[in-house]
Motif scaffolding. Structure first.
Motif, mmCIF file in Angstrom:
data_model
loop_
_atom_site.group_PDB
_atom_site.id
_atom_site.type_symbol
_atom_site.label_atom_id
_atom_site.label_comp_id
_atom_site.label_asym_id
_atom_site.label_seq_id
_atom_site.Cartn_x
_atom_site.Cartn_y
_atom_site.Cartn_z
ATOM 1 N N ALA A 66 0.758 -1.304 -0.066
ATOM 2 C CA ALA A 66 0.025 -0.196 0.219
ATOM 3 C C ALA A 66 0.688 1.233 -0.013
ATOM 4 O O ALA A 66 0.549 2.236 -0.769
ATOM 5 N N ASP A 67 1.862 1.374 0.943
ATOM 6 C CA ASP A 67 2.818 2.543 0.838
ATOM 7 C C ASP A 67 3.526 2.654 -0.474
ATOM 8 O O ASP A 67 3.678 3.780 -0.903
ATOM 9 N N ALA A 68 3.899 1.662 -1.264
ATOM 10 C CA ALA A 68 4.618 1.890 -2.574
ATOM 11 C C ALA A 68 3.342 2.324 -3.574
ATOM 12 O O ALA A 68 3.778 3.004 -4.696
ATOM 13 N N ARG A 69 2.119 1.988 -3.392
ATOM 14 C CA ARG A 69 1.010 2.164 -4.350
ATOM 15 C C ARG A 69 0.836 3.688 -4.180
ATOM 16 O O ARG A 69 0.936 4.464 -5.066
ATOM 17 N N ASP A 131 0.038 -2.581 -12.298
ATOM 18 C CA ASP A 131 0.837 -2.857 -11.095
ATOM 19 C C ASP A 131 1.421 -4.382 -11.349
ATOM 20 O O ASP A 131 1.616 -4.953 -10.162
ATOM 21 N N THR A 132 1.678 -4.851 -12.371
ATOM 22 C CA THR A 132 2.253 -6.065 -12.659
ATOM 23 C C THR A 132 3.683 -6.319 -12.212
ATOM 24 O O THR A 132 4.223 -7.442 -11.958
ATOM 25 N N SER A 133 4.470 -5.287 -11.914
ATOM 26 C CA SER A 133 5.765 -5.239 -11.489
ATOM 27 C C SER A 133 5.836 -4.346 -10.311
ATOM 28 O O SER A 133 5.306 -3.523 -10.246
ATOM 29 N N ALA A 134 6.938 -4.493 -9.289
ATOM 30 C CA ALA A 134 6.981 -3.802 -8.154
ATOM 31 C C ALA A 134 8.019 -2.854 -8.598
ATOM 32 O O ALA A 134 8.498 -2.131 -7.825
ATOM 33 N N TYR A 135 8.649 -2.957 -9.833
ATOM 34 C CA TYR A 135 9.496 -1.879 -10.130
ATOM 35 C C TYR A 135 9.381 -1.041 -11.362
ATOM 36 O O TYR A 135 9.958 -0.071 -11.397
ATOM 37 N N VAL A 136 8.105 -1.169 -11.900
ATOM 38 C CA VAL A 136 7.693 -0.476 -12.912
ATOM 39 C C VAL A 136 6.133 -0.415 -13.261
ATOM 40 O O VAL A 136 5.413 -1.349 -12.973
#
Length: 173
Positions: A66-69, A131-136
């Motif tokens: 949630a924080d990254a989003r 949001d299929t990647s945590a990096y892109v």
């Protein structure tokens, strides 16, 4: 004349090939990488790759919690607020926008003229759409000129999101 040039070219290629085969002087000091030097002198943080001599550091693995989003959406919103200012002078516009971009994006966008940007207002909240990647990630940001998609990237879990691309709305058919 052509024959002399061809002979000279063949000679130069042969000389270059022979120079590449020469052995280095035996009194030359062995080359050490910065990582090897740091490791040997106690400055390395992480493990040393035995093949390359590079320092391998452990960075946090990125997750899309949630924080990254929330951070991605906030970064996209901030980037579009910096981008969608067509009346701003180019130097100020670029200084403020480029700080939010990857190195490649800075190269790609350095010649954009803010006066050519049709959007001048953000009209709603940014929304993560891919949001299929945590990096892109892809984040849609609504503006008065349509919905822009901001592509963000990060190196690892500790890195901030940076703008890789700002894609304008698709023209309506």
């Amino acid at each position: 004349m052509e024959r002399m040039l061809r002979s000279a070219l063949v000679g130069a290629v042969a000389l270059a090939a022979l120079a590449g085969c020469a052995t280095p002087a035996t009194d030359a000091a062995p080359a050490t990488s910065e990582a090897q030097h740091a490791h040997e002198h106690g400055h390395a943080h992480g493990q040393i790759d035995s093949d390359t001599g590079e320092v391998i550091t452990s960075e946090p693995v990125a997750t899309l919690d949630a924080d990254a989003r929330t951070s991605a959406e906030a970064t996209a919103d901030q980037a579009m607020r910096a981008y969608a200012r067509p009346t701003l002078d180019a130097q100020t516009w670029w200084t403020e926008l480029s700080a939010l971009m990857t190195q490649q994006a800075r190269q790609d966008y350095q010649y954009v003229q803010p006066s050519a940007i049709p959007a001048n207002a953000i009209t709603g909240p940014a929304a993560l759409t891919d949001d299929t990647s945590a990096y892109v990630v892809h984040v849609d940001v609504p503006t008065n000129a349509g919905i822009y998609t901001v592509i963000l990237t990060r190196q690892d879990g500790a890195s901030s999101w940076l703008v890789a691309r700002i894609t304008p709305p698709m023209p309506e058919a």
